[in-house]
Motif scaffolding. Structure first.
Motif, PDB file in Angstrom:
ATOM      1  N   VAL A  62      -3.267 -14.478   7.521  1.00 34.30           N
ATOM      2  CA  VAL A  62      -3.450 -14.810   6.088  1.00 34.30           C
ATOM      3  C   VAL A  62      -4.381 -16.016   6.052  1.00 34.30           C
ATOM      4  O   VAL A  62      -4.390 -17.139   6.711  1.00 34.30           O
ATOM      5  CB  VAL A  62      -2.446 -15.413   5.418  1.00 34.30           C
ATOM      6  N   VAL A  63      -5.844 -15.783   5.441  1.00 34.16           N
ATOM      7  CA  VAL A  63      -6.768 -16.714   5.632  1.00 34.16           C
ATOM      8  C   VAL A  63      -6.804 -17.183   4.305  1.00 34.16           C
ATOM      9  O   VAL A  63      -7.097 -16.685   3.245  1.00 34.16           O
ATOM     10  CB  VAL A  63      -8.505 -16.251   6.101  1.00 34.16           C
ATOM     11  N   ALA A  69      -6.395 -22.488  -4.125  1.00 39.12           N
ATOM     12  CA  ALA A  69      -7.658 -22.150  -4.779  1.00 39.12           C
ATOM     13  C   ALA A  69      -7.672 -21.195  -5.895  1.00 39.12           C
ATOM     14  O   ALA A  69      -8.576 -20.983  -6.664  1.00 39.12           O
ATOM     15  CB  ALA A  69      -8.586 -21.577  -3.580  1.00 39.12           C
ATOM     16  N   ARG A  70      -6.197 -20.756  -6.005  1.00 40.77           N
ATOM     17  CA  ARG A  70      -6.026 -19.832  -7.295  1.00 40.77           C
ATOM     18  C   ARG A  70      -7.025 -18.658  -7.197  1.00 40.77           C
ATOM     19  O   ARG A  70      -7.411 -18.042  -8.182  1.00 40.77           O
ATOM     20  CB  ARG A  70      -6.428 -20.276  -8.690  1.00 40.77           C
ATOM     21  N   VAL A  71      -7.305 -18.305  -5.882  1.00 33.87           N
ATOM     22  CA  VAL A  71      -8.021 -16.986  -5.684  1.00 33.87           C
ATOM     23  C   VAL A  71      -7.130 -16.254  -4.415  1.00 33.87           C
ATOM     24  O   VAL A  71      -6.197 -16.822  -3.716  1.00 33.87           O
ATOM     25  CB  VAL A  71      -9.367 -17.184  -5.199  1.00 33.87           C
ATOM     26  N   PRO A  72      -7.263 -15.009  -4.736  1.00 30.19           N
ATOM     27  CA  PRO A  72      -6.441 -14.276  -3.619  1.00 30.19           C
ATOM     28  C   PRO A  72      -6.565 -14.396  -2.166  1.00 30.19           C
ATOM     29  O   PRO A  72      -7.881 -14.896  -1.798  1.00 30.19           O
ATOM     30  CB  PRO A  72      -6.793 -12.463  -3.955  1.00 30.19           C
ATOM     31  N   PRO A  73      -5.792 -14.876  -1.201  1.00 22.94           N
ATOM     32  CA  PRO A  73      -5.984 -14.881   0.250  1.00 22.94           C
ATOM     33  C   PRO A  73      -6.900 -13.666   0.770  1.00 22.94           C
ATOM     34  O   PRO A  73      -6.758 -12.553   0.236  1.00 22.94           O
ATOM     35  CB  PRO A  73      -4.734 -15.238   0.664  1.00 22.94           C
ATOM     36  N   ARG A  74      -7.301 -14.052   1.792  1.00 19.97           N
ATOM     37  CA  ARG A  74      -8.002 -13.045   2.586  1.00 19.97           C
ATOM     38  C   ARG A  74      -6.992 -12.630   3.558  1.00 19.97           C
ATOM     39  O   ARG A  74      -6.449 -13.099   4.472  1.00 19.97           O
ATOM     40  CB  ARG A  74      -9.415 -13.614   3.285  1.00 19.97           C
ATOM     41  N   CYS A  75      -6.900 -11.189   3.604  1.00 16.61           N
ATOM     42  CA  CYS A  75      -5.835 -10.685   4.530  1.00 16.61           C
ATOM     43  C   CYS A  75      -6.295  -9.968   5.458  1.00 16.61           C
ATOM     44  O   CYS A  75      -7.510  -9.141   5.257  1.00 16.61           O
ATOM     45  CB  CYS A  75      -4.882  -9.848   3.583  1.00 16.61           C
ATOM     46  N   LEU A  76      -5.882 -10.148   6.660  1.00 18.31           N
ATOM     47  CA  LEU A  76      -6.361  -9.147   7.942  1.00 18.31           C
ATOM     48  C   LEU A  76      -5.198  -8.668   8.689  1.00 18.31           C
ATOM     49  O   LEU A  76      -4.301  -9.454   9.177  1.00 18.31           O
ATOM     50  CB  LEU A  76      -7.123 -10.335   8.911  1.00 18.31           C
ATOM     51  N   ARG A  86      -9.849  -6.211   7.660  1.00 20.24           N
ATOM     52  CA  ARG A  86      -9.512  -6.972   6.424  1.00 20.24           C
ATOM     53  C   ARG A  86      -8.829  -5.937   5.518  1.00 20.24           C
ATOM     54  O   ARG A  86      -9.146  -4.597   5.551  1.00 20.24           O
ATOM     55  CB  ARG A  86     -10.938  -7.325   5.695  1.00 20.24           C
ATOM     56  N   THR A  87      -7.858  -6.322   4.904  1.00 21.69           N
ATOM     57  CA  THR A  87      -6.862  -5.446   3.853  1.00 21.69           C
ATOM     58  C   THR A  87      -7.212  -6.004   2.559  1.00 21.69           C
ATOM     59  O   THR A  87      -7.120  -7.086   2.331  1.00 21.69           O
ATOM     60  CB  THR A  87      -5.464  -5.352   4.481  1.00 21.69           C
ATOM     61  N   SER A  88      -6.638  -5.358   1.516  1.00 19.04           N
ATOM     62  CA  SER A  88      -6.549  -5.762   0.210  1.00 19.04           C
ATOM     63  C   SER A  88      -5.279  -6.551  -0.371  1.00 19.04           C
ATOM     64  O   SER A  88      -4.087  -5.791   0.100  1.00 19.04           O
ATOM     65  CB  SER A  88      -6.844  -4.658  -0.706  1.00 19.04           C
ATOM     66  N   PRO A  89      -5.579  -7.711  -0.826  1.00 23.03           N
ATOM     67  CA  PRO A  89      -4.149  -8.134  -1.314  1.00 23.03           C
ATOM     68  C   PRO A  89      -3.727  -7.561  -2.589  1.00 23.03           C
ATOM     69  O   PRO A  89      -4.451  -6.914  -3.251  1.00 23.03           O
ATOM     70  CB  PRO A  89      -4.568  -9.487  -1.541  1.00 23.03           C
ATOM     71  N   ARG A  90      -2.465  -7.696  -2.758  1.00 22.17           N
ATOM     72  CA  ARG A  90      -1.498  -7.202  -3.868  1.00 22.17           C
ATOM     73  C   ARG A  90      -0.854  -8.072  -4.530  1.00 22.17           C
ATOM     74  O   ARG A  90      -0.109  -8.571  -4.168  1.00 22.17           O
ATOM     75  CB  ARG A  90      -1.094  -5.754  -3.682  1.00 22.17           C
ATOM     76  N   CYS A  94      -0.705 -10.737   0.560  1.00 21.82           N
ATOM     77  CA  CYS A  94      -1.264  -9.957   1.606  1.00 21.82           C
ATOM     78  C   CYS A  94      -0.215  -8.820   1.687  1.00 21.82           C
ATOM     79  O   CYS A  94       1.081  -9.166   1.806  1.00 21.82           O
ATOM     80  CB  CYS A  94      -1.340 -10.502   2.895  1.00 21.82           C
ATOM     81  N   ALA A  95      -0.768  -7.415   1.605  1.00 21.40           N
ATOM     82  CA  ALA A  95       0.312  -6.426   1.785  1.00 21.40           C
ATOM     83  C   ALA A  95       0.133  -5.812   2.942  1.00 21.40           C
ATOM     84  O   ALA A  95      -0.673  -5.932   3.976  1.00 21.40           O
ATOM     85  CB  ALA A  95      -0.378  -5.293   0.693  1.00 21.40           C
ATOM     86  N   VAL A  96       1.273  -5.037   3.541  1.00 20.76           N
ATOM     87  CA  VAL A  96       1.354  -4.753   4.920  1.00 20.76           C
ATOM     88  C   VAL A  96       0.717  -3.293   4.673  1.00 20.76           C
ATOM     89  O   VAL A  96       1.071  -2.580   3.857  1.00 20.76           O
ATOM     90  CB  VAL A  96       2.871  -4.244   5.309  1.00 20.76           C
ATOM     91  N   THR A  97      -0.096  -2.946   5.443  1.00 27.35           N
ATOM     92  CA  THR A  97      -0.935  -1.681   5.454  1.00 27.35           C
ATOM     93  C   THR A  97      -0.784  -0.795   6.380  1.00 27.35           C
ATOM     94  O   THR A  97      -1.091   0.358   6.091  1.00 27.35           O
ATOM     95  CB  THR A  97      -2.607  -1.987   5.279  1.00 27.35           C
ATOM     96  N   GLY A  98      -0.372  -1.063   7.593  1.00 27.34           N
ATOM     97  CA  GLY A  98      -0.155  -0.198   8.715  1.00 27.34           C
ATOM     98  C   GLY A  98       0.823  -0.859   9.759  1.00 27.34           C
ATOM     99  O   GLY A  98       0.619  -2.059   9.885  1.00 27.34           O
ATOM    100  N   PHE A  99       1.382   0.130  10.327  1.00 24.44           N
ATOM    101  CA  PHE A  99       2.378  -0.394  11.381  1.00 24.44           C
ATOM    102  C   PHE A  99       1.942   0.207  12.645  1.00 24.44           C
ATOM    103  O   PHE A  99       1.326   1.143  12.913  1.00 24.44           O
ATOM    104  CB  PHE A  99       3.893   0.315  11.032  1.00 24.44           C
ATOM    105  N   LEU A 100       2.260  -0.548  13.854  1.00 24.35           N
ATOM    106  CA  LEU A 100       2.176  -0.231  15.193  1.00 24.35           C
ATOM    107  C   LEU A 100       3.599  -0.065  15.750  1.00 24.35           C
ATOM    108  O   LEU A 100       4.659  -0.761  15.735  1.00 24.35           O
ATOM    109  CB  LEU A 100       1.260  -1.503  15.868  1.00 24.35           C
ATOM    110  N   ALA A 101       3.497   1.083  16.844  1.00 23.89           N
ATOM    111  CA  ALA A 101       4.591   1.117  17.860  1.00 23.89           C
ATOM    112  C   ALA A 101       5.143   0.134  18.555  1.00 23.89           C
ATOM    113  O   ALA A 101       4.386  -0.261  19.283  1.00 23.89           O
ATOM    114  CB  ALA A 101       4.678   2.450  18.317  1.00 23.89           C
TER     115      ALA A 101
END
Length: 151
Positions: A62-63, A69-76, A86-90, A94-101
């Motif tokens: 989370v950046v 700042a009242r702006v969405p965080p930058r999510c990586l 980079r992923t899109s915040p919801r 920050c949203a979880v976009t992908g999982f690794l084994a």
């Protein structure tokens, strides 16, 4: 004198099969809200009444801060090649976009390919049982989501 007999009870419906519970995973390292050096390895445990098939993790960096700042965080999100993308915040989170084994099932671990750069992180784990049902909710209380800071 005639006595009326009580009406016969309807036959009992067959009981539904016992619903097996959702699989459960816990993160044991790093500790929640810890600060310090970059962890070399993430680890935890998982359980299920039907057996754990595998465990997956997601790591989000989370950046920035939505509160300050009242702006969405930058999510990586960490990808399989060891780099962050980079992923899109919801809803300003920050949203979880992908999982690794992860390696292992009942006792699992995951070692990142590269050293984590300084920043704030959220680590998620989810267990998948032998019926291929995945853990769906993440929270500190359930210990399948932890946040930590790398200095």
């Amino acid at each position: 004198m005639t006595v009326a007999a009580p009406a016969p009870a309807p036959p009992a419906a067959p009981s539904p099969p016992a619903a097996n519970r959702e699989p459960d995973s816990n993160i044991t390292a790093p500790r929640d809200r810890s600060r310090g050096r970059a962890p070399r390895r993430f680890s935890g445990t998982a359980s299920d009444d039907r057996g754990v098939r595998r465990v997956e993790i997601a790591l989000v960096r989370v950046v920035g801060s939505a509160l300050a700042a009242r702006v969405p965080p930058r999510c990586l999100g960490l990808k399989s090649n060891g780099r962050f993308r980079r992923t899109s915040p919801r809803r300003r989170r920050c949203a979880v976009t992908g999982f690794l084994a992860a390696s292992g099932a009942r006792r699992w671990s995951f070692t990142p390919r590269r050293r984590l750069p300084p920043g704030r992180y959220a680590l998620y784990s989810r267990a998948i049982d032998s019926d291929r049902r995945a853990e769906r909710s993440f929270s500190r209380r359930d210990r399948n989501r932890v946040t930590f800071t790398v200095r």
